[in-house]
Structures are given as structure tokens and as C-alpha cells.
Design a protein around this motif. Structure first.
Motif, short mmCIF file in Angstrom:
data_model
loop_
_atom_site.label_atom_id
_atom_site.label_comp_id
_atom_site.label_asym_id
_atom_site.label_seq_id
_atom_site.Cartn_x
_atom_site.Cartn_y
_atom_site.Cartn_z
N ARG A 5 0.82 -1.36 -0.11
CA ARG A 5 0.13 0.02 -0.04
C ARG A 5 0.85 1.28 0.13
NH1 ARG A 5 -2.77 -2.33 4.54
NH2 ARG A 5 -2.42 -0.40 5.76
N LYS A 34 2.20 2.05 -4.51
CA LYS A 34 1.35 1.64 -5.46
C LYS A 34 1.69 1.84 -6.90
CE LYS A 34 -2.30 3.10 -1.94
NZ LYS A 34 -3.34 3.87 -1.65
N ASP A 92 3.06 -0.03 -10.50
CA ASP A 92 2.56 -1.54 -11.41
C ASP A 92 3.79 -2.22 -11.12
OD1 ASP A 92 0.35 -0.17 -12.41
OD2 ASP A 92 1.16 0.40 -14.40
N SER A 118 3.03 -4.16 -7.99
CA SER A 118 2.04 -5.18 -8.25
C SER A 118 2.27 -6.23 -8.99
CB SER A 118 0.72 -4.34 -9.07
OG SER A 118 0.27 -3.29 -8.17
N PRO A 150 -6.77 -4.96 -4.50
CA PRO A 150 -6.45 -3.84 -5.48
C PRO A 150 -5.16 -3.89 -5.80
CG PRO A 150 -8.00 -3.27 -3.62
CD PRO A 150 -7.68 -4.59 -3.43
N VAL A 151 -4.14 -4.28 -4.91
CA VAL A 151 -2.86 -4.22 -5.04
C VAL A 151 -2.49 -5.27 -6.08
CG1 VAL A 151 -0.54 -4.50 -4.28
CG2 VAL A 151 -2.16 -3.24 -2.90
N GLN A 203 -4.19 -4.65 -9.90
CA GLN A 203 -3.84 -3.47 -10.60
C GLN A 203 -2.93 -3.92 -11.86
OE1 GLN A 203 -2.17 -0.30 -8.18
NE2 GLN A 203 -0.61 0.14 -9.80
N GLY A 204 -3.65 -3.40 -12.88
CA GLY A 204 -3.03 -3.78 -14.12
C GLY A 204 -3.02 -5.07 -14.69
#
Length: 548
Positions: free
Chosen positions: A91, A94, A96, A99, A139-140, A143-144
Motif C-alpha cells: 500500500r 502503489k 505497477d 503489483s 486491489p494491489v 492492479q494492471g
């Protein structure tokens, strides 16, 4: 027999799970990502991106390889790697890249451990923590990402839910089973679920709250830190129910409210929690992140009669006394042989403590920390008041020791508050009952104690053994210890506050010690010790006096 039944039930449940794993219905998406109240460390992410994983006080150099293809530094490291709670640190970064790194590690985990269903990675406790972590930090991870990973991710979550449903009944009692129920309730609200699934998960959680959170708010494990660990998950769960407009399980909010006064009961003057029955160091920011949701703020209780602890408080001094024993054999796996031990703090400093439980150490040190000698109480003939099994199949349960504790709490006419308690942990082995009295005067400047060993009336068998007793008082590592006389010593806090320990007529020894519960790992400390022979001196008195 219970352990055999548990293992047989688990094998049968896993067999059914394997046979039906290809019939799972996988939802297309998650509904919500619950909050995680635990603290984050940006340095973890920085090291992770540089190929180093820092967990449980150890470092793993991956050099671009999957951590699951390497030999892990310790069992504690492995547990923290497999539970994926470390995702919370992302967190703070954040990006890419972070992640993608987390997805890569999770993909490797699925490839190596996703189908095995045995070993540490699939212990119920680790699996429950992992499910909550993956939901909270989805969400982490997502992401992408592409639809293929999203699909695999959802399938893995569904499989975790089915696994935990199968093993919850046979999982170890106490905080492990509670965590499994929390994880299943969390999944029922975070993932698309039928109203029946929501209702059943909530009802099962209610039953666990009723069973494990005692009437005084303490946890059945008698570990002060257990309440903090549970609240870190229960508070986000409560908020998730509320945010989505679902009916909150009827016991959840009252259970949380009941836990807060007990948590404050164990809080010392320096803000940390007392070190009884498996408790280790507490991060101040984690404790504060929980306490800021406390809507029951008030004076700490004088006693937790169901959890079996007593608290003496006056002036700036606090004394907490353990006057209980393990509630059951199952719950004794993490219990300590510290009956009648006490801790004392004053101002902003802890002076007398127990050695606590090591957070990152191996099993040898974990078991050493459970011994009576690691607590501020009295051992007899260099023997713990409770004995632990060394069987690998049964685990480290208590097999003998304290069965009965008699407690008296009263206040004298001059305002002295005292606890008098006795336990039978040495009765069957040596023929003695240990009685301890601890009192605090009205101004909070004198802690007075008495320890004695009694032969119960009517006992026909004579006492056994040499009858050598050792009263130990473990000193917090921040305290400077200075022996002034053979029967006394000065305890000096970093801010200058000073207390005098004395035991008239007895030799007070200063000995080396180990503090197991330091946040940085085990560290050296000191202890005071009074050795006496019961046949010559069945009773000793000792005092802690504040020096102005």
C-alpha cells in the motif's frame, strides 16, 4: 483420541474437497476489498523490488528466483511468507512494478502449493490469514492485470473458502478456529454470496464469539495479545458489513465492545500489553489503530474473573497478576506455566515483567519461554508448575500441573489492595501448595509480596524432593539494575524513576536473563532471584518501594 479424531476428520474432508474441486462455481468479480488496520513498512517494498524479502527478522535473497524454490530461513519466515499478510506493505508503493512482483510471487505459490493441501502452507491458521490478506489487498494484486489472472485469482479464493469450510470443525481450538470463522465471514461479504451463505457465516461467527470471548471480555486462550490480533480482523469485518448494508451478526458488535475493556486491562503504563500466556511485543501503532475505535473508554477493570487475572492500580503504579490456568487441554498448546506470576509498571516504564514469548525464534526457545522460570513467580526444585508433552503427534499440550487455583481479593482498612492466591501445581509432584500474596498501598508507592509453601491439612504423604524454591523477578531490559546491599537492589528507569527491591533477611541475587519478547528479537536482560529452602524457611517477604 481427540487428536486422532481431528486428523481423521481432516483427511476425510480433504479427500472430499479434492474429489469436488473441479465442480466449483467461480464468480466473475469481487464486491469489496476489506480494510487492513495493520501497519505498513515502505522499506519492505523497496527491498522486495531489489530481490530481498524481509520477514520474521530474516532476509531471503531471491536473485530473481521464486522464493518457493529456495530454502527458507526459518519456520517463522515461512509462515509469514505463506500467509501473504506482507501484501499490506505494498500500500505504501502503489506502483505497477510492485503489483507485478506480488502477482508473480502469488502465481509461483499457486504453482508450487496450490494443489498440495498439506504442510505449513495449508495449516488452517495460515490459510485463514492468507484468505483475509488476499481479499483485503486484492486491489494491489489486480492492479494492471489481465482477465486470465483475475479468473485464476477468483478460483483460488473460492477454493480457499471451500477448504476452510471443510477443516474448520477439526482445526485447533482457540484463535486458529476463530480466525477461520472470521475469514469465512469476510469472504461471504467480500465475494458474491447467497443470502443463506451470508447468514450461515454470520451465525457461525456468532457462536465462536459467544464461546471464545468470555463474559469479562478476555479470550479463552488467556493470552492478552489474542484480543488485539482478533480485533485487527473483527473491526474491518464489522465495517464491511455496515458499508454494504448487510445485517451485522448479532454477537459481533457486543463482542467487540466486550473485548475493549479487557484489552485496556492488560495495558501497562508504557502502552504495551502484559506478557502472559504467549503474548509477545506489541507495535504501538497497531494497538493505537485498534484503540481509536474504542467507544467504551473508561477505567480498566480491577479483575477479569472469567479470564482469571487481577489488576492492582494506585497512583502511577500498576500490578497485574495471573491467577488462573489453561481452560482445556486443547487450549494449553500455547499456555505458559506462569501461574501466580505478576508484572509491575510505573510512570511510563515497565519494571517487573515476564520474559514473554519470542515472535521469531524456533521451537526450542518457544518452549523455554513457557517454563515457570521464565516468569516472575516461584519455581520449586527447578521444576515448572506445569509439564508439557514432547510428543510430535500430540503437540506441546500441558499433561500435568496446575488444576486448581484459589483466589482471594480484598482491601484493608488502610486502603491496601491485595490479591492472595494459591495453586496446586507442585502438590502431586512434591507435596506442596504455593501461595502468593501481592498488595499495593493506597498511594501506589509500595508493592508488598509474600511467597510461602504449605502442606495441605490432612495430606498423609510427606513432601518429596529437596524443597529448594527460587523466586524470580524478571527486569525489563530498559531498567538499570544496581545492587546496594545483599538484600536489596535499585531499579532505575531511563527517565530516572527509581524503585527499591528488598527482601529483609534474604540474599537477593542478580543473575543474567533473556527477554524473549523484544520487538527486535531476543535480548539479554537481568533478573533478581531469591533462593530459599522450604524446610528451613517456608515463607519469604519482598517489597518494591518507590524512591522519591
Amino acid at each position: 483420541m481427540r487428536e486422532a479424531w481431528r486428523r481423521m476428520s481432516r483427511r476425510a474432508a480433504l479427500t472430499r474437497l479434492r474429489l469436488t474441486r473441479h465442480t466449483m462455481r467461480v464468480p466473475e468479480r469481487l464486491i469489496v476489498a476489506p480494510t487492513d488496520l495493520r501497519s505498513v513498512d515502505p522499506f519492505f517494498v523497496e527491498e522486495l523490488l531489489n530481490g530481498r524479502i524481509l520477514l520474521a527478522g530474516r532476509v531471503l535473497e531471491t536473485q530473481g528466483a521464486s522464493p518457493f524454490s529456495l530454502e527458507l530461513p526459518s519456520l517463522a519466515f515461512a509462515a509469514r511468507l505463506h500467509n501473504f499478510r506482507w501484501l499490506r506493505h505494498l500500500r505504501a508503493e502503489k506502483s505497477d512494478q510492485a503489483s507485478a512482483m506480488a502477482r508473480s510471487i502469488l502465481t509461483d505459490w499457486i504453482a508450487v502449493h496450490g494443489r498440495r493441501l498439506h504442510g505449513l502452507a495449508w495449516s488452517p491458521d495460515i490459510a485463514a490469514q492468507r484468505l483475509v490478506a488476499l481479499l483485503s489487498h486484492s486491489p494491489v494484486l489486480l492492479q494492471g492485470t489481465d482477465s486470465g489472472f483475475y479468473r485464476r485469482f477468483m478460483r483460488m479464493l473460492v477454493f480457499h473458502v471451500r477448504f476452510l469450510r471443510r477443516v474448520v470443525a477439526s482445526s485447533p481450538d482457540g484463535i486458529t478456529r476463530f480466525r477461520v470463522r472470521i475469514a469465512l465471514a469476510m469472504a461471504s461479504v467480500a465475494m458474491p454470496s447467497s443470502s443463506l451463505t451470508l447468514k450461515r457465516a454470520g451465525q457461525a461467527l456468532d457462536r465462536e464469539i459467544d464461546r471464545q470471548i468470555l463474559a469479562d471480555g478476555g479470550h479463552i486462550s488467556r493470552n492478552p495479545r489474542a484480543s488485539l490480533e482478533l480485533l485487527l480482523d473483527l473491526l474491518p469485518l464489522r465495517q464491511t458489513y455496515v458499508n454494504l448494508g448487510h445485517d451485522v451478526p448479532v454477537r459481533l458488535i457486543p463482542g467487540i465492545d466486550r473485548m475493549y475493556p479487557a484489552l485496556r486491562f492488560f495495558r501497562h503504563q508504557d502502552g504495551d500489553l502484559a506478557l502472559f500466556n504467549g503474548a509477545t511485543s506489541t507495535l504501538a501503532n497497531e494497538l493505537m489503530s485498534v484503540l481509536r475505535y474504542d467507544e467504551t473508554a473508561g477505567q480498566a477493570f480491577k479483575a477479569l474473573p472469567h479470564t482469571k487475572y487481577h489488576r492492582l492500580s494506585a497512583g502511577s503504579a500498576v500490578v497485574i497478576v495471573d491467577a488462573g490456568n489453561a481452560a482445556s487441554t486443547d487450549l494449553s498448546r500455547t499456555a505458559h506455566a506462569g501461574c501466580l506470576s505478576f508484572e509491575m509498571s510505573s510512570g511510563k516504564t515497565r519494571f517487573i515483567i515476564n520474559s514473554g514469548a519470542p515472535e521469531f525464534a524456533g521451537d526450542r526457545f518457544m518452549q523455554a519461554a513457557r517454563a515457570t522460570a521464565a516468569h516472575s513467580t516461584v519455581t520449586l526444585n527447578d521444576t515448572s508448575s506445569c509439564q508439557f508433552s514432547k510428543s510430535k503427534s500430540l503437540g506441546p499440550i500441558m499433561v500435568s500441573g496446575v488444576k486448581k487455583v484459589i483466589v482471594e481479593r480484598a482491601e484493608t482498612e488502610d486502603g491496601r489492595d491485595y490479591v492472595r492466591a494459591a495453586h496446586d501445581g507442585y502438590l502431586s509432584t512434591f507435596g506442596y501448595v504455593h501461595e502468593r500474596e501481592v498488595s499495593l498501598n493506597a498511594s501506589g508507592t509500595i508493592v508488598a509480596g509474600r511467597d510461602r509453601f504449605l502442606v495441605p491439612e490432612g495430606r498423609k504423604q510427606p513432601p518429596k524432593g529437596e524443597g529448594i524454591a527460587s523466586a524470580r523477578f524478571h527486569i525489563h531490559p530498559s531498567i538499570s539494575l544496581l545492587q546496594t546491599e545483599t538484600d536489596s537492589a535499585l531499579l532505575i528507569a531511563p527517565d530516572g524513576e527509581t524503585w527499591v527491591f528488598s527482601s529483609p533477611g534474604n540474599e537477593v541475587l542478580v543473575a543474567e536473563d533473556i527477554f524473549f519478547a523484544d520487538p527486535s528479537g531476543m535480548r539479554s536482560s537481568d533478573q533478581l532471584e531469591i533462593v530459599f529452602k522450604i524446610t528451613e524457611k517456608p515463607e519469604i517477604r519482598w517489597f518494591l518501594s518507590h524512591r522519591p
